[in-house]
Design an enzyme around this catalytic site. Structure first.
Site, mmCIF file in Angstrom:
data_model
loop_
_atom_site.group_PDB
_atom_site.id
_atom_site.type_symbol
_atom_site.label_atom_id
_atom_site.label_comp_id
_atom_site.label_asym_id
_atom_site.label_seq_id
_atom_site.Cartn_x
_atom_site.Cartn_y
_atom_site.Cartn_z
ATOM 1 C CE LYS A 41 6.836 30.279 30.410
ATOM 2 N NZ LYS A 41 5.793 29.424 30.878
ATOM 3 N NE ARG A 138 3.888 25.766 36.789
ATOM 4 C CZ ARG A 138 3.874 26.818 35.995
ATOM 5 N NH1 ARG A 138 3.077 26.854 34.943
ATOM 6 N NH2 ARG A 138 4.642 27.867 36.230
ATOM 7 C CG HIS A 167 4.618 31.093 38.667
ATOM 8 N ND1 HIS A 167 5.033 32.253 38.053
ATOM 9 C CD2 HIS A 167 3.648 30.587 37.859
ATOM 10 C CE1 HIS A 167 4.346 32.428 36.932
ATOM 11 N NE2 HIS A 167 3.500 31.430 36.795
ATOM 12 N NE ARG A 223 9.379 33.491 37.480
ATOM 13 C CZ ARG A 223 8.976 33.521 38.753
ATOM 14 N NH1 ARG A 223 9.832 33.775 39.723
ATOM 15 N NH2 ARG A 223 7.709 33.277 39.046
ATOM 16 C CE1 TYR A 269 -12.632 19.329 2.143
ATOM 17 C CE2 TYR A 269 -11.415 20.932 3.475
ATOM 18 C CZ TYR A 269 -11.439 19.919 2.531
ATOM 19 O OH TYR A 269 -10.262 19.488 1.972
ATOM 20 C CB CYS A 315 -9.229 24.359 4.232
ATOM 21 S SG CYS A 315 -10.719 24.803 3.343
ATOM 22 C CG MET A 316 -4.046 21.317 6.885
ATOM 23 S SD MET A 316 -3.314 19.798 6.288
ATOM 24 C CE MET A 316 -4.392 18.581 6.961
ATOM 25 C CG ASP A 317 -3.015 23.518 3.531
ATOM 26 O OD1 ASP A 317 -2.302 23.169 4.470
ATOM 27 O OD2 ASP A 317 -3.609 22.718 2.770
HETATM 28 C C1 PLP Z 1 7.577 30.231 36.352
HETATM 29 C C2 PLP Z 1 7.151 31.329 35.457
HETATM 30 N N1 PLP Z 1 7.635 32.558 35.659
HETATM 31 C C3 PLP Z 1 7.285 33.597 34.879
HETATM 32 C C4 PLP Z 1 6.408 33.439 33.828
HETATM 33 C C5 PLP Z 1 6.034 34.637 33.009
HETATM 34 O O1 PLP Z 1 4.679 34.946 33.215
HETATM 35 P P1 PLP Z 1 4.014 36.173 32.461
HETATM 36 O O2 PLP Z 1 4.062 35.816 31.013
HETATM 37 O O3 PLP Z 1 2.622 36.196 32.990
HETATM 38 O O4 PLP Z 1 4.819 37.366 32.781
HETATM 39 C C6 PLP Z 1 5.875 32.178 33.577
HETATM 40 C C7 PLP Z 1 4.930 32.019 32.478
HETATM 41 O O5 PLP Z 1 4.147 31.155 32.349
HETATM 42 C C8 PLP Z 1 6.249 31.087 34.406
HETATM 43 O O6 PLP Z 1 5.769 29.873 34.222
#
Ligand code: PLP
Length: 387
Positions: A41, A138, A167, A223, A269, A315-317
């Protein structure tokens, strides 16, 4: 393979071999037949979702997880055929889109199942992973009553419960008591589910911290996010990493301009920095619009293997650095990563910004090109500004 180029001397380098080796080491570490779900993600934690997904799948991961539907579709459109799980809540009206692209959705309320049923037109069932909220607070089912109602709405032929997961909120902390509580709650809830006659084919609770620390609590899938990128889940866990891993992410720029300033001259700045003596000041083409935040003023970067400070407001850039001597325009500046034996790590940047390494690698905007390296050679450049 995209072969583009870019015209500003600021770029992120992603070492694909590190991703590959990190995933291989994760696969070796978890018990046999544990499925590794690579979490890609947020554009693969800023590394590039497609490139990380391809590397992780080659190294032994068997599926992917993303936060929302658009991230899943982007991978499908770029040719990824492996299973993809959406971890967040998808709008019920998008279930058919998920089915038609073989995307697995997270479900966690009877209300959602009802709404999804109304919208579903296709014949194939929606592949679901049921999310249980064992203490993260969550998303997820929390109570027995909720779970019973949820199960009663799981019409066969419409929904296929492939997985169940939860989780953890504190798996990366030294005190394991809340983790243990969550784990026990998950087991109890799983038993309820199984007692209702549902036999999920995949059960998973482990993020990186969990898979690294609690090998006996992994069920049949994990995961894996941050550890796959070669980063540690928390500062507390620095000495608790049982596998070899190497960060894949580094950030570089080049000196675009250099000048000598005199005692009393100011930089940037607000004229907040004033030279105490004659000094060499270099300007580098990276700023807060790229993710190099203003708060990084006075932080250090690497030039010729040595740390030098960022001076004046960012700065920005662009931003300015104080050099120990005159160096040629074009000299490499490493903002995250190594030069020789000296390193500025994402963890160090995170500590300076009073945040976590996760946020640091996600910070850099799409205007910073990503250069992918494999076996020491550039294999791909992604420049979102390219026509
Ligand atoms: C639902 C869920 N599973 C797994 C992960 C992966 O976690 P990590 O990057 O700590 O391995 C995340 C990350 O935020 C998550 O939200």
């Amino acid at each position: 393979m995209e072969q583009l180029t870019f015209y500003r001397d600021t770029w992120i380098e992603i070492d694909l071999d590190s991703i590959y080796n990190n995933v291989k080491n994760i696969c070796k570490h978890v018990p046999e037949n544990t499925e590794v779900i690579a979490v890609v993600k947020a554009n693969g934690y800023g590394h590039g979702a497609l490139q990380v997904a391809e590397e992780a799948l080659t190294a032994g991961a068997s599926s992917l997880a993303v936060a929302f539907m658009d991230e899943a579709l982007a991978l499908r459109h770029r040719g990824i055929t492996a299973p993809i799980l959406v971890l967040g809540i998808t709008r019920p009206q998008d279930v058919d889109l998920a089915v038609s692209h073989d995307i697995t959705l997270t479900a966690c309320s009877a209300e959602w199942l009802h709404a999804a049923k109304q919208h579903k037109k296709t014949k194939r069932p929606v592949c679901l992973h049921v999310k249980l909220d064992t203490g993260m607070g969550r998303i997820g089912i929390r109570e027995m009553g909720e779970l019973k109602e949820f199960i009663s709405c799981l019409d066969e032929g419409i929904f296929d419960v492939e997985g169940v997961y939860t989780h953890f909120a504190t798996a990366d902390e030294l005190d394991t008591s809340y983790f243990e509580e969550q784990y026990q709650t998950f087991r109890t809830m799983l038993a309820w589910i199984e007692a209702e006659g549902i036999q999920p084919r995949k059960v998973h609770c482990a993020n990186s911290a969990t898979l690294l620390r609690f090998k006996d609590k992994l069920f049949n899938a994990v995961r894996s996010g941050i550890i796959m990128y070669g980063l540690t889940p928390s500062v507390e866990m620095n000495s608790l990493i049982p596998i070899e891993k190497k960060p894949a992410f580094s950030l570089h720029s080049r000196i675009a301009h250099i000048k000598k300033i005199s005692k009393g001259d100011t930089v940037g700045y607000g004229a907040t920095y004033q030279a105490e003596a004659e000094e060499w000041i270099g300007t580098i083409p990276i700023g807060y619009a790229d993710g190099w935040l203003r708060k990084l003023q006075d932080f250090s970067v690497l030039v010729n293997g040595k740390r030098v400070p960022v001076v004046g407001r960012i700065c920005m850039d662009q931003c300015m650095i104080r050099l120990t001597e005159k160096v040629p325009v074009g000299t490499l500046v490493t903002l995250i990563g190594k030069q020789g034996d000296t390193e500025v790590s994402a963890e160090e940047v995170a500590s300076y910004l009073e945040t976590i390494n996760y946020e640091v690698v996600c910070l850099f905007s799409s205007r910073v090109p990503r250069v992918y390296i494999q076996k020491g050679a550039v294999v791909e450049i992604v420049n979102h500004l390219a026509p």
